[in-house]
Scaffold this motif. Structure first.
Motif, PDB file in Angstrom:
ATOM      1  N   LEU A 540       0.840  -1.191   0.000  1.00 57.42           N
ATOM      2  CA  LEU A 540       0.000   0.000   0.000  1.00 57.42           C
ATOM      3  C   LEU A 540       0.878   1.245   0.000  1.00 57.42           C
ATOM      4  N   VAL A 541       0.664   2.108  -0.982  1.00 57.98           N
ATOM      5  CA  VAL A 541       1.369   3.392  -1.066  1.00 57.98           C
ATOM      6  C   VAL A 541       0.349   4.500  -0.822  1.00 57.98           C
ATOM      7  N   LEU A 542       0.630   5.346   0.153  1.00 60.24           N
ATOM      8  CA  LEU A 542      -0.275   6.436   0.517  1.00 60.24           C
ATOM      9  C   LEU A 542       0.328   7.755   0.064  1.00 60.24           C
ATOM     10  N   LEU A 543      -0.345   8.421  -0.870  1.00 60.47           N
ATOM     11  CA  LEU A 543       0.024   9.773  -1.290  1.00 60.47           C
ATOM     12  C   LEU A 543      -1.024  10.706  -0.690  1.00 60.47           C
ATOM     13  N   THR A 544      -0.712  11.292   0.450  1.00 65.65           N
ATOM     14  CA  THR A 544      -1.723  12.010   1.213  1.00 65.65           C
ATOM     15  C   THR A 544      -1.182  13.330   1.754  1.00 65.65           C
ATOM     16  N   GLY A 545      -2.118  14.139   2.250  1.00 68.92           N
ATOM     17  CA  GLY A 545      -1.753  15.375   2.925  1.00 68.92           C
ATOM     18  C   GLY A 545      -1.915  15.277   4.421  1.00 68.92           C
ATOM     19  N   ARG A 546      -2.547  14.229   4.900  1.00 69.77           N
ATOM     20  CA  ARG A 546      -2.745  14.013   6.341  1.00 69.77           C
ATOM     21  C   ARG A 546      -2.510  12.545   6.639  1.00 69.77           C
ATOM     22  N   PRO A 547      -2.261  12.187   7.896  1.00 66.33           N
ATOM     23  CA  PRO A 547      -2.207  10.769   8.257  1.00 66.33           C
ATOM     24  C   PRO A 547      -3.621  10.211   8.368  1.00 66.33           C
ATOM     25  N   TYR A 548      -3.824   9.011   7.851  1.00 67.11           N
ATOM     26  CA  TYR A 548      -5.126   8.354   7.939  1.00 67.11           C
ATOM     27  C   TYR A 548      -5.079   7.181   8.915  1.00 67.11           C
ATOM     28  N   ALA A 549      -6.256   6.763   9.365  1.00 69.18           N
ATOM     29  CA  ALA A 549      -6.379   5.625  10.276  1.00 69.18           C
ATOM     30  C   ALA A 549      -6.329   4.340   9.448  1.00 69.18           C
TER      31      ALA A 549
END
Length: 773
Positions: A540-549
């Protein structure tokens, strides 16, 4: 514009002071007030392309063209390059003509100061887009951020821009807040050191940096943008103010922007205790305070503490806001009427005017010449800037978990799936030109060479299969079947999920894009669950602006990789980590939360803020602040303190040996933490004291020494005075705030030490290499 190539100075010479005073003596009231406002040409209201500032449609100026607006002069020009897509060289020539007009058609001929957004690079078409601020924090590398700041400053200066509206020093307190992506960290010291480095970089290019948003903005109620802030004075003093103090006192910043917030019922834009007593009288700030866009008028329209625009202008000016941005709706006619009637003293206008003219004098604007014909070719995306963007991106990618599936073995069949796998905008934050402006002008090209992660993985690994699966938002699952089929036919799946940055609800992250859930947006979790159901290992690669649960993903995916909007070179950086070309070295600058119900949350919580048997809500994070894995391993040993007792006004010396115990070169972030065991007010169970990013070859060791001023343990006592108290402190070293390798005790001795302006705030770090063996 011709100005000597030197770092910005915040000190006015005696000759400069005499010149400013003489100029002020010549000015009429109208000319004075004209220097205290900006002009957003063509965009006083919503204009072409949609809103890029809050409630901008309600703030239309009657005149929004230079020739009709600036007959008495002009303080600032707003976003000449960052409002619509314009060819940089053409617009630089147009800007030079505007400055010539001001010199030739106003009585005093004072040029305007030009400001632009620059949070992820200069927000102009075809300018390098660097990683977003959480990536700066994840790198734990302020020296590299300083290089980026210099590069951004050089780009602005090459166009005739004098001021950048960055960095953001808001401390993350609630992952729901859409502007988390603009923030560096949830730790005030990490925010302060990294932001101060950015300030030094920008101002070394002769450009003014601007601290945002002073103060408390990130603690908005329920994580909603522009909501009231309910924070005690101790939390403001001990959490939110220290980064600003560092950037003012240690970084010499020349501009500060007020927060939109109202803190315990008092709007910051009208708070003289913050804007004057603290900022100027106690900290010694000598630059300009500029209004966040429309915040002067908001005193009337949103906060309801002013009956009209004139009253709003009076409150803001008296409190300490020197310049109304983006356009003068309150500081011109409404304020002029109050000055003439004697309600507002002209001396208050003169106070702000002096600061504005002094800044223009220091910038060389009062002697500047402008020649449109002298503007040559402009390259806002030169190779050195792209290389720098790549370095920051590579150092900021965080390997959260790994069961050994990474790096991806050569020859494996890879399926790339997910809504962020094949779009460039997924790499950029809200204040990138691509998402802030260009997204509202779909007929324009990006203007940069940017690979998607799908394309970058193809370059790294050879042929990959692809299926989108779903959109970032929405409930359409019709693409799941193709994604599952691709997974069934692959040896490993790279699932690229996350955010789309935008403005005011036009995205899942960014200004006005707040979250009421910390699940991945839309049906993304359902897509990952479907992929996991195939039995094929999922990275899983997360391209985000905030941390997710994403506790469920941490437990079940073969590996999880986090990148916080890594910028235009970010796809290659993430692909390099997946392939093994890049050894990951990023560490979490924010906690990975367990649920939305645990918000607001910070690792800097007191004992009462941790998980408890008397509540059914578990606040324990999924992964802690400071966490980050590597393809090598590091060992921290032999923690020793210079002395078992230290005066409360002294410094703690801590030395630790770090060794790369793996088989490949890598970078470790050595983290030093402290715990004040007993204090007169409750203290965090643990807090970052200092850190050091250390590059080590396989088998190499180094000795890292931290010289920690006791002020790193300071707090506001029951009198709300910043002090260092005597007592026992536990000093620990480790790989995160929850993974501590060793702890030693030190006793702070003597009287309570009240922190003063001359006390050191920054930890000195020395690294002595010990070689291999």
């Amino acid at each position: 514009m011709t100005v000597d190539d030197q770092s910005l100075t915040t000190q006015l010479t005696a000759q400069g002071e005499e010149r400013v005073r003489a100029l002020m003596g010549e000015m009429t009231l109208e000319e004075k007030l004209a220097q205290l406002v900006g002009l957003w040409e063509g965009r006083g209201g919503s204009g072409e392309g949609g809103d890029v500032a809050p409630m901008q449609d309600a703030m239309q100026a009657e005149v929004d063209e230079l020739e009709g607006y600036a007959t008495h002069g002009l303080g600032q020009l707003t976003r000449v390059f960052g409002t619509t897509p314009v060819e940089p060289a053409d617009q630089a020539r147009a800007l030079a003509r505007k400055q010539q007009w001001l010199q030739q058609n106003t009585r005093l001929g004072i040029p305007a100061l030009v400001h632009e957004e620059c949070l992820t690079g200069l927000a102009a078409w075809k300018a390098t887009t660097f990683p977003a601020p959480p990536s700066w924090g994840a790198s734990f590398h302020p020296e590299l951020v300083e290089e980026m700041g210099r590069a951004i400053g050089d780009s602005m200066r090459s166009l005739g821009v004098h001021q950048g509206l960055a960095p953001v020093l808001d401390v993350v307190r609630d992952a729901r807040w859409g502007r988390v992506e603009e923030c560096i960290s949830e730790d005030p010291y990490l925010v302060g050191t990294v932001a101060t480095a950015y300030v030094r970089g920008v101002q070394s290019a002769g450009v003014v940096a601007t601290l945002k948003h002073f103060v408390g903005y990130s603690n908005s109620r329920a994580g909603r943008n522009l909501a009231p802030v309910h924070a005690g004075q101790r939390e403001i003093a001990d959490v939110f103010l220290p980064p600003f103090e560092m950037a003012v006192r240690d970084g010499g910043v020349d501009s500060v922007m007020n927060s939109y917030a109202e803190v315990d019922g008092i709007p910051v834009a009208a708070d003289a205790e913050l804007l004057t007593t603290l900022l100027r009288d106690r900290w010694g700030f000598t630059g300009t305070v500029v209004a966040d866009y429309f915040s002067v008028a908001f005193l009337h329209t949103l906060h309801g503490v002013a009956g009209d625009l004139g009253e709003a202008a009076a409150q803001a000016l008296v409190a300490g806001i020197d310049v109304e941005l983006p356009t003068g709706t309150a500081y011109l006619e409404p304020l002029a009427d109050l000055v003439r009637s004697g309600v507002v003293a002209e001396s208050v206008v003169d106070r702000a005017l002096h600061r504005v003219l002094a800044q223009k004098e220091r910038l060389g604007l009062l002697d500047a010449t402008f020649d449109p014909d002298a503007v040559g070719d402009v390259d806002l995306d030169p190779q050195p800037h792209r290389e720098l963007a790549a370095r920051i991106a590579e150092e900021s990618v965080i390997l959260l978990t790994n069961d050994g599936s990474l790096p991806l073995a050569a020859g494996r069949k890879v399926a790339v799936v997910g809504p962020n796998a094949d779009v460039t905008n997924a790499l950029f934050g809200c204040y990138s030109f691509a998402n802030h402006v260009l997204a509202q002008h779909p007929s324009f090209e990006l203007g940069l060479e940017v690979a998607t992660l799908r394309e970058a993985l193809g370059t790294e690994l050879g042929e990959v299969t692809y299926a989108k699966g779903c959109d970032v938002l929405g409930d359409d699952t019709s693409g799941f079947a193709a994604a599952v089929a691709a997974a069934d036919d692959a040896d490993v799946v790279v699932a690229v999920m996350g955010d789309l940055a935008g403005l005011f609800g036009r995205g899942t992250s960014g200004e006005g894009c707040d979250a009421d859930s910390l699940e991945l947006p839309g049906v993304q979790r359902g897509l990952v669950e479907a992929l996991l159901g195939t039995g094929t290992p999922v990275v899983l690669v997360l391209l985000t602006g905030r941390p997710y649960a994403v506790d469920w993903a941490v437990e079940r995916c073969a590996a999880v990789v986090q990148a916080f909007f890594p910028g235009q070179e970010g796809a290659q950086a993430v692909a390099g980590v997946l392939s093994g070309r890049v050894n990951p070295s990023g560490h979490l600058p924010v906690t990975m939360p367990r649920s939305v119900g645990a918000q607001p949350y910070s690792y800097l919580h007191p004992r009462l803020g941790g998980a408890s048997s008397v509540s059914n809500l578990d606040t324990a994070p999924v992964l802690p602040f400071g966490h980050g894995l590597s393809y090598t391993t590091f060992e921290h040993t032999d923690l020793r303190l210079g002395s078992a007792s230290v005066p409360t006004s002294g410094a703690i010396t801590a030395t630790v040996t770090v060794r790369n115990t793996g088989t490949r070169d890598g970078a470790d972030v050595v983290q030093l933490y402290g715990q004040d065991v007993v204090a007169s007010v409750t203290r965090p169970v643990i807090q970052l004291l200092g850190y050091a990013r250390v590059e080590l070859a396989a088998g190499e060791s180094a000795e890292v020494t931290f010289d920690v001023p006791t002020t790193r343990l300071a707090f506001s006592d029951r009198r709300l005075v910043r002090v260092v108290e005597p007592g026992e402190v536990l000093v620990s070293v480790g790989a995160s705030c929850a993974d501590l390798a060793a702890t030693e005790a030190v006793s702070l001795t003597g009287d309570v030490h009240e922190v003063g302006p001359d006390d050191r705030r920054v930890v000195d770090v020395t690294v002595r290499r010990l070689g291999r063996g």
